[in-house]
Design a protein around this motif. Structure first.
Motif, PDB file in Angstrom:
ATOM      1  N   LYS A 211      -8.932  -1.025   0.985  1.00  0.00           N
ATOM      2  CA  LYS A 211      -8.030  -0.176   1.768  1.00  0.00           C
ATOM      3  C   LYS A 211      -7.167  -1.003   2.706  1.00  0.00           C
ATOM      4  CE  LYS A 211     -11.236   3.756   1.723  1.00  0.00           C
ATOM      5  NZ  LYS A 211     -12.170   4.565   2.544  1.00  0.00           N
TER       6      LYS A 211
ATOM      7  N   MET B 161      -6.447   7.531  -1.530  1.00  0.00           N
ATOM      8  CA  MET B 161      -6.740   6.284  -0.825  1.00  0.00           C
ATOM      9  C   MET B 161      -5.471   5.517  -0.462  1.00  0.00           C
ATOM     10  SD  MET B 161      -9.495   3.348  -1.925  1.00  0.00           S
ATOM     11  CE  MET B 161     -10.802   4.549  -2.117  1.00  0.00           C
TER      12      MET B 161
ATOM     13  N   TYR C 235      -8.471  10.607  -6.642  1.00  0.00           N
ATOM     14  CA  TYR C 235      -9.263   9.761  -5.731  1.00  0.00           C
ATOM     15  C   TYR C 235      -8.450   8.573  -5.232  1.00  0.00           C
ATOM     16  CZ  TYR C 235     -13.098   6.528  -4.440  1.00  0.00           C
ATOM     17  OH  TYR C 235     -13.927   5.653  -3.794  1.00  0.00           O
ATOM     18  N   TRP C 236      -7.801   7.880  -6.164  1.00  0.00           N
ATOM     19  CA  TRP C 236      -7.056   6.680  -5.774  1.00  0.00           C
ATOM     20  C   TRP C 236      -5.754   7.032  -5.067  1.00  0.00           C
ATOM     21  CZ3 TRP C 236      -9.847   2.648  -5.356  1.00  0.00           C
ATOM     22  CH2 TRP C 236     -10.940   2.449  -6.202  1.00  0.00           C
TER      23      TRP C 236
ATOM     24  N   ASP D  77     -14.748   2.864  -7.996  1.00  0.00           N
ATOM     25  CA  ASP D  77     -15.184   1.726  -7.193  1.00  0.00           C
ATOM     26  C   ASP D  77     -14.348   0.506  -7.547  1.00  0.00           C
ATOM     27  OD1 ASP D  77     -16.640   0.320  -5.324  1.00  0.00           O
ATOM     28  OD2 ASP D  77     -18.591   0.666  -6.277  1.00  0.00           O
TER      29      ASP D  77
ATOM     30  N   LEU E  77     -14.807  -1.389  -0.642  1.00  0.00           N
ATOM     31  CA  LEU E  77     -13.763  -0.365  -0.599  1.00  0.00           C
ATOM     32  C   LEU E  77     -12.975  -0.425   0.710  1.00  0.00           C
ATOM     33  CD1 LEU E  77     -15.508   2.671  -2.309  1.00  0.00           C
ATOM     34  CD2 LEU E  77     -13.397   1.571  -3.066  1.00  0.00           C
ATOM     35  N   ASP E  78     -13.630  -0.747   1.790  1.00  0.00           N
ATOM     36  CA  ASP E  78     -12.932  -0.902   3.065  1.00  0.00           C
ATOM     37  C   ASP E  78     -11.957  -2.076   2.989  1.00  0.00           C
ATOM     38  OD1 ASP E  78     -14.290   1.227   4.229  1.00  0.00           O
ATOM     39  OD2 ASP E  78     -15.915  -0.051   4.954  1.00  0.00           O
TER      40      ASP E  78
ATOM     41  N   LYS F 125      -2.975  -1.363   2.922  1.00  0.00           N
ATOM     42  CA  LYS F 125      -2.189  -1.278   4.152  1.00  0.00           C
ATOM     43  C   LYS F 125      -1.289  -2.496   4.307  1.00  0.00           C
ATOM     44  CE  LYS F 125      -5.324   1.689   6.824  1.00  0.00           C
ATOM     45  NZ  LYS F 125      -6.176   1.788   8.035  1.00  0.00           N
TER      46      LYS F 125
END
Length: 845
Positions: free
Chosen positions: A301, A495, A491-492, A284, A297-298, A305
């Motif tokens: 992300k 992402m 996990y990362w 997290d 988390l959104d 980008k």
């Protein structure tokens, strides 16, 4: 049949030919003759492999360090008209003994050696990595002289050698090229230029800055604050990677109960904001940094980008040695430590050490349980954070000691009082993060953290139990903690994170890194690993690789272990400290060369003048009070010294001083990582998050402009690919090498070195006056024979003109003319060097 020719060092020529059944490699070097050995080392990707080849008199000779991890070493020796071919394989966590090669068809004819490798005997991989070189083992007391390497940058000579580049051979018939040149670890031959961005502070433009202030009072940076304007500016400065420091969720005093994230017990906190290295959930991010905490988390992300859109890559922290005592993942509860240790059954708390436990459990004695933290003594708060919480309550309640969390909740302060106890460790206790096995850790310990267990018992050499796969016991099972940490990295990576800065990497067994980095690179071949590591730390965990353990007569450096494990770079604290001692005593510029380690480490070290652990250059109490003015000279050396990465800490580019008391962060010349705060000078550049420098002084604009020129300049070939040739040693007896009255030898304040790329022939002469008060007059730099030969001066006429042009200065750049004979004799005449002046002369011969 596909073919490709490679031109190596010392006029060696290698031809690769690929058929449906075989890879044929022919090798010709002008000096190759009977009795010499040719070494073909391959990375077939069947095994993890090693970047350190075996060394042995009369056989492999001196150590060779590779830019990739090899799992197959083939040796061809022509003697008495007979060709012998030997091999070593990397298997069972080590190199095998030397045996006669099977399936290796080699022949030697008319000075040409040919290897015929059957593809079926290699691997199923679509590519393999390759380095080829020869050795004359009749020289150097049978340790040999290396020459004719497939990498042009590998100079011939005696002693240990680091080969920085290799060939990636494409076995896929659809590939555009048969062979592609690569630098270490599949890199694109461009140095990493890293901006260390502390998310908590970077975008925070709140200038209240109350010591021990809460988030509501002092503000906090957000993911959204790292906007397109900020990223565009950082990319323009020349950065390739952004390290999003502190992004992971850490223990904190700020209450987010509304989204299931209550504040932590203040006994576990260093600062109300909390330490970014006391991780509460590896899966997290910190809710502080989100405009909508439930969407954190959104928002993270979207930041990834944006970074990628600006053609940069994102690094985050990976903190493997310890976790917050309150660690509890709500994203991946099935991977929690302790309660889900031992492959999900839960840790066995009755014993101190088990390889399948995630923690080390204290054994009951007269001191505990419970665990007693050093935050309170005799009912009074001792830690700075507990003192701050007590003072806050006093102000809010007029002396009432029992206060509900609702009273304090409007400011999201700590909802409980300090008592020196943690509810999670009243019936048991765990070893502290800095290897302290005590029910009563000290105030100077990492008492807020619990040490993670990687199958290594750290409690004394007599108990150095290694219950994990290694060269001595290769069949041991993978410990539970290893598996969980691999899931964290996976996990990362999924992402969109491009790499990891690994905290205190030397405190974790290098065999774990070998395994985990191999796992990560199987998912993403160019994932970056940067290791914060210190060889002088008694808590380091050396590996048991039988080759690496024997380096330097058995006194190996843990950096060898970590680089061999696959780290792109490790910290270079030695050069940093050598430079700092020049100002604070008793160092000289000559000592910079003494701090230079083996080439394998030197060329793969990350250099910095600041980071969150070190003091600010502009701090008046540090660097003899001249660090702000000296920063261009200091960084011109650090950032240009080798092929390795460089790093700049946010605020350094505008002279952030780290001044004043922030809270838990004392007045220690550092910008606090524990408190809600903002950086008073960086805020001026942020300028309402326009990131246009609108409030910077002319001096600050000039400093930032200097860093931009320097960082972009080190992306040129001489710095990306070139060797570093230090010059101080050859100029110690040169009286015109910046020598001041009553100094002997030269080299107190003047430092110089060459950077030269063989392929492009680009050459720079870097000259730096580190003296903060005096100009250096009538300076001459002698280029000794080996240095002159390395840059090609031996191949030009003595009177050939050499033009030196400064590429670093923006106003009135200096140009100097000399000749080859003058540079090698009396020395190239450099103009007088004002105090604290760095010059990057590009040489035109």
């Amino acid at each position: 049949m596909r073919k490709q020719t490679i031109h190596g060092a010392d006029d060696a020529v290698i031809q690769l030919s690929l058929t449906e059944t075989a890879l044929i490699i022919t090798y010709r070097a002008p000096n190759l003759r009977e009795g010499e050995s040719v070494y073909l080392t391959l990375g077939t990707h069947r095994q993890i492999g090693s970047a350190v080849l075996p060394f042995d008199r009369n056989n492999e000779g001196s150590t060779v360090f590779l830019p990739f991890k090899s799992d197959l070493l083939l040796v061809a020796v022509v003697k008495d008209g007979k060709l012998d071919c030997y091999q070593r394989k990397w298997e069972h966590w080590k190199w095998s003994e030397r045996t006669a090669a099977s399936g290796c068809l080699a022949k030697f004819h008319n000075g040409t050696l040919t290897f015929n490798l059957q593809r079926a005997a290699l691997s199923d991989s679509k590519s393999l990595d390759l380095v080829l070189y020869a050795k004359d083992l009749t020289e150097n007391d049978a340790w040999g002289r290396l020459y004719g390497c497939s990498d042009k940058c590998a100079a011939a000579g005696w002693g240990d050698k680091y080969i920085p580049n290799y060939c990636e051979v494409n076995l896929d018939s659809t590939a555009a090229e048969l062979s592609v040149p690569r630098s270490r670890l599949n890199a694109n031959r461009s140095p990493l230029r890293i901006y260390q961005l502390f998310v908590r502070l970077f975008g925070n433009t709140n200038e209240t800055r109350t010591p021990n202030g809460t988030l509501a009072r002092n503000g906090v940076g957000k993911f959204n604050d790292i906007n397109d304007a900020a990223l565009k500016s950082l990319r323009k400065m020349g950065f390739t990677h952004i390290w999003l420091m502190g992004a992971l969720q850490q223990a904190s005093g700020t209450d987010y109960s509304s989204i299931g994230q209550p504040a932590d017990d203040p006994d576990l906190l260093k600062g109300i904001a909390g330490s970014p290295y006391a991780i509460k959930d590896y899966f997290d991010v910190c809710p502080d940094y989100a405009a909508k905490p439930e969407k954190r988390l959104d928002e993270f992300k979207l930041l990834l980008k944006r970074i990628h859109k600006h053609e940069m890559k994102a690094l985050i922290d990976f903190v493997p040695n310890h976790v917050a005592r309150s660690y509890d993942s709500d994203v991946m509860p099935e991977l929690n430590f302790g309660t889900r240790g031992n492959d999900g059954a839960g840790d066995d708390m009755s014993i101190f050490f088990s390889p399948q436990n995630n923690f080390f459990y204290l054994q009951p004695d007269g001191h505990g349980p419970p665990l007693r933290l050093p935050t309170c003594q005799d009912g009074q708060p001792v830690s700075p954070t507990c003192k701050a919480v007590a003072a806050l309550r006093e102000r809010r309640t007029g002396g009432t000691t029992s206060v509900s969390s609702q009273v304090l909740g409007q400011d999201r302060a700590c909802p409980s009082e300090c008592d020196g106890l943690f509810a999670g460790e009243t019936t048991f206790g765990r070893a502290t993060g800095n290897n302290i096995v005590s029910w009563t850790p000290a105030i100077t310990d990492w008492y807020e953290t619990a040490k993670l267990n990687y199958g290594f018992d750290f409690t004394g050499f007599s108990k150095n139990v290694r219950e994990y796969p290694n060269a001595l016991t290769p069949d041991k099972p993978i410990p539970d903690t290893w598996k969980k940490m691999d899931r964290v990295l996976e996990y990362w990576q999924a992402m969109g994170v491009d790499g990891f800065r690994c905290d205190m990497a030397h405190m974790v067994p290098p065999e774990f890194w070998n395994w985990a980095i191999a796992q990560a690179r199987a998912r993403q071949v160019d994932v970056v690993f940067i290791g914060e590591a210190y060889d002088n730390d008694p808590a380091k965990v050396p590996g048991v690789d039988p080759i690496i353990s024997r380096l330097h007569g058995g006194r190996s450096n843990v950096m060898f272990d970590l680089l061999n494990a696959g780290f792109n770079a490790v910290y270079d604290d030695q050069t940093y400290r050598a430079l700092k001692k020049i100002y604070e005593g008793p160092g000289w510029a000559n000592d910079i060369d003494d701090a230079r380690p083996d080439d394998f480490i030197f060329e793969n070290s990350i250099r910095y003048a600041e980071n969150h652990d070190e003091v600010r250059l502009a701090a008046k109490s540090q660097w003899a009070g001249v660090g702000k003015q000296a920063s261009p000279a200091i960084c011109a050396i650090l950032y240009g010294l080798s092929r390795g990465p460089m790093m700049l800490y946010n605020g350094q580019e505008v002279g952030e001083p780290g001044k004043g008391l922030e809270g838990f962060g004392s007045n220690d010349a550092r910008t606090s990582i524990f408190d809600y705060w903002s950086m008073p000078e960086l805020v001026k550049w942020a300028n309402g998050r326009r990131y246009d420098g609108g409030r910077l002084s002319p001096e600050q604009r000039q400093l930032r402009s200097f860093y931009s020129r320097l960082i972009n300049l080190i992306g040129e070939p001489a710095f990306r690919y070139g060797v570093c040739i230090p010059l101080n040693g050859a100029n110690r007896d040169n009286p015109n090498y910046g020598r001041l009255p009553n100094e002997q030898p030269s080299g107190h304040w003047l430092y110089s070195f060459l950077r030269h790329d063989l392929e492009s022939s680009q050459t720079f002469l870097i000259v730096v006056n580190l003296n903060p008060w005096e100009s250096l007059k009538n300076v001459r730099i002698v280029l000794p024979g080996p240095a002159a030969q390395s840059i090609g001066l031996n191949r030009v006429a003595p009177e050939s003109r050499i033009r030196l042009t400064d590429r670093l200065a923006i106003d009135q750049p200096i140009s100097v003319d000399t000749t080859a004979s003058e540079a090698r004799g009396a020395g190239a005449p450099i103009v007088d060097l004002p105090a604290l002046t760095p010059i990057y002369f590009e040489m035109s011969i």
